[in-house]
Design an enzyme around this catalytic site. Structure first.
Site, mmCIF file in Angstrom:
data_model
loop_
_atom_site.group_PDB
_atom_site.id
_atom_site.type_symbol
_atom_site.label_atom_id
_atom_site.label_comp_id
_atom_site.label_asym_id
_atom_site.label_seq_id
_atom_site.Cartn_x
_atom_site.Cartn_y
_atom_site.Cartn_z
ATOM 1 N N THR A 132 0.823 -1.207 0.000
ATOM 2 C CA THR A 132 0.000 0.000 0.000
ATOM 3 C C THR A 132 0.857 1.255 0.000
ATOM 4 O O THR A 132 2.009 1.238 0.465
ATOM 5 C CB THR A 132 -0.904 0.012 1.249
ATOM 6 N N ASP A 133 0.283 2.369 -0.484
ATOM 7 C CA ASP A 133 1.010 3.638 -0.413
ATOM 8 C C ASP A 133 1.051 4.189 1.004
ATOM 9 O O ASP A 133 1.811 5.118 1.294
ATOM 10 C CB ASP A 133 0.401 4.674 -1.362
ATOM 11 N N GLU A 134 0.268 3.608 1.921
ATOM 12 C CA GLU A 134 0.242 4.113 3.289
ATOM 13 C C GLU A 134 1.562 3.888 4.029
ATOM 14 O O GLU A 134 1.807 4.514 5.061
ATOM 15 C CB GLU A 134 -0.924 3.500 4.063
ATOM 16 N N TYR A 158 -1.587 -0.427 11.141
ATOM 17 C CA TYR A 158 -1.754 -1.115 9.853
ATOM 18 C C TYR A 158 -0.603 -0.817 8.916
ATOM 19 O O TYR A 158 0.048 -1.732 8.398
ATOM 20 C CB TYR A 158 -3.084 -0.707 9.203
ATOM 21 N N LYS A 162 2.420 -3.274 7.365
ATOM 22 C CA LYS A 162 2.653 -3.480 5.928
ATOM 23 C C LYS A 162 4.071 -3.063 5.558
ATOM 24 O O LYS A 162 4.728 -3.725 4.736
ATOM 25 C CB LYS A 162 1.629 -2.698 5.105
#
Length: 354
Positions: A132-134, A158, A162
């Site tokens: 994810t870009d998060e 989260y 990741k």
């Protein structure tokens, strides 16, 4: 080719499985079937003799190794993850277990399997980790973008879990030579999206005449990617990407959350014949609520690399993709009604194998 897709009953995973089946590939769909895993996202009319389902937890090393032995995949596409930020704030333990420990177990099983392959098959094997870009945190201002070299600065349990899994995958590539690929994507939306996420949540609340909650002032900016475009990008990377490389996947669709909600309301005004009792305009249901802790302000992906090197570009812009999404929820009430009622969880036993 035979693809092992972890998390294949989830939102992005099921879109990928549907794509692979349509392209006549053999697919092993491995999913633990937590609350967001839904086998009804892969309609039975799509099932073929080359489609197999395995209800397995990626933290279970013995079962993971069995799946590799039984199915002999050519490509692993790893999407299985806990993925909801709010849930990670309330209970981070499951995110650490699944996203970090589970990825480790999968990497070790894949490495053992890959090491024992014949040399020709070894050269073709790929371990594709979908992230994810998060993991990059958020962006200041409105001009800069996440690239493949942006430093990691995760904000939530989260995104931190990741980020950890990304690091593990790259380490297994560098230390053991495992042929890995990593992709980091922007916010996905589209059909079969679990109703707790922003776009389906707003659609279904509006149809029920319930409040449409927006964190803070709704000015958080996200880059929206239609899930079927993402599935095509993942397939492109898995089959054409350079081993060891990272590719960012974005939709060129930056929108404030309030803009997204207002666009949904406008589409519903056009597409729905009868409003819920007491509702004059859907936008009147918009309700601003207290912002969540550590809420990132802006995400935006620069997808230049995947475009230039692999030729992928999204086919949908936000307007066309959102219209398709809203229409899908209007046309497929039985799917989301079974999710809301919990009935989608019934009948899971006995579907272990295709």
């Amino acid at each position: 080719m035979k693809f092992l897709v972890t998390g294949g009953a989830g939102f992005i995973g099921s879109a990928l499985v549907r794509l692979l089946i349509s392209m006549k590939h053999d697919v092993v769909n491995l999913d633990k079937l937590t609350y967001s895993g839904n086998l009804e996202s892969i309609p039975k009319n799509l099932h073929t003799t080359g489609y197999f389902f395995e209800q397995v937890d990626i933290c279970n090393s013995k079962e993971i190794k069995r799946v590799f032995t039984d199915h002999q995949p050519d490509v692993v596409m790893h999407l299985a993850a806990e993925s909801h930020v709010d849930r990670s704030i309330e209970g981070p333990g499951e995110f650490i277990q699944t996203n970090i420990i589970g990825t480790y177990q999968l990497l070790e099983a894949a490495r053992e399997y890959w090491t024992g392959m014949a040399q020709e098959r070894q050269k073709k094997f790929r371990f594709h980790h979908i992230s994810t870009d998060e993991v990059y945190g958020d962006l200041d201002g409105t001009e800069n973008f996440f690239t493949e070299t942006t430093p990691y600065a995760p904000s939530s349990p989260y995104s931190a879990s990741k980020a950890s899994s990304d690091h593990l995958v790259r380490a297994w590539g560098r230390t053991y030579g495992l042929p890995i690929l990593v992709t980091n994507c922007s916010n996905n939306y589209g059909p079969y999206h679990f109703p707790e996420k922003l776009i389906p949540h707003v659609i279904l609340n509006a149809l029920a005449g319930k409040p449409l909650p927006i964190y803070g002032e709704g000015k958080q900016i996200r880059d929206w990617l239609f899930v079927e475009d993402h599935a095509r990008a993942l397939y492109t990377v898995a089959t054409q990407g350079t081993v060891g490389e990272t590719y960012n996947i974005g939709g060129h669709n930056e929108k404030q959350n309030i803009e997204v909600v207002e666009a949904i309301c406008k589409l519903l005004e056009e597409l729905v014949q009868q409003k819920p009792a007491g509702v004059s305009y859907y936008r009147d249901l918009i309700t601003f609520v207290t912002d969540r802790p550590g809420h990132d302000v802006r995400y935006a992906i620069d997808p230049t690399k995947i475009k230039n090197e692999l030729g992928w570009v999204p086919q949908e812009n936000f307007e066309t993709g959102l219209r398709k999404t809203v229409q899908w929820y209007l046309d497929n009430r039985s799917w989301w009604q079974r999710v809301l009622s919990g009935d989608y969880k019934l009948g899971r036993l006995g579907e272990q194998h295709g």
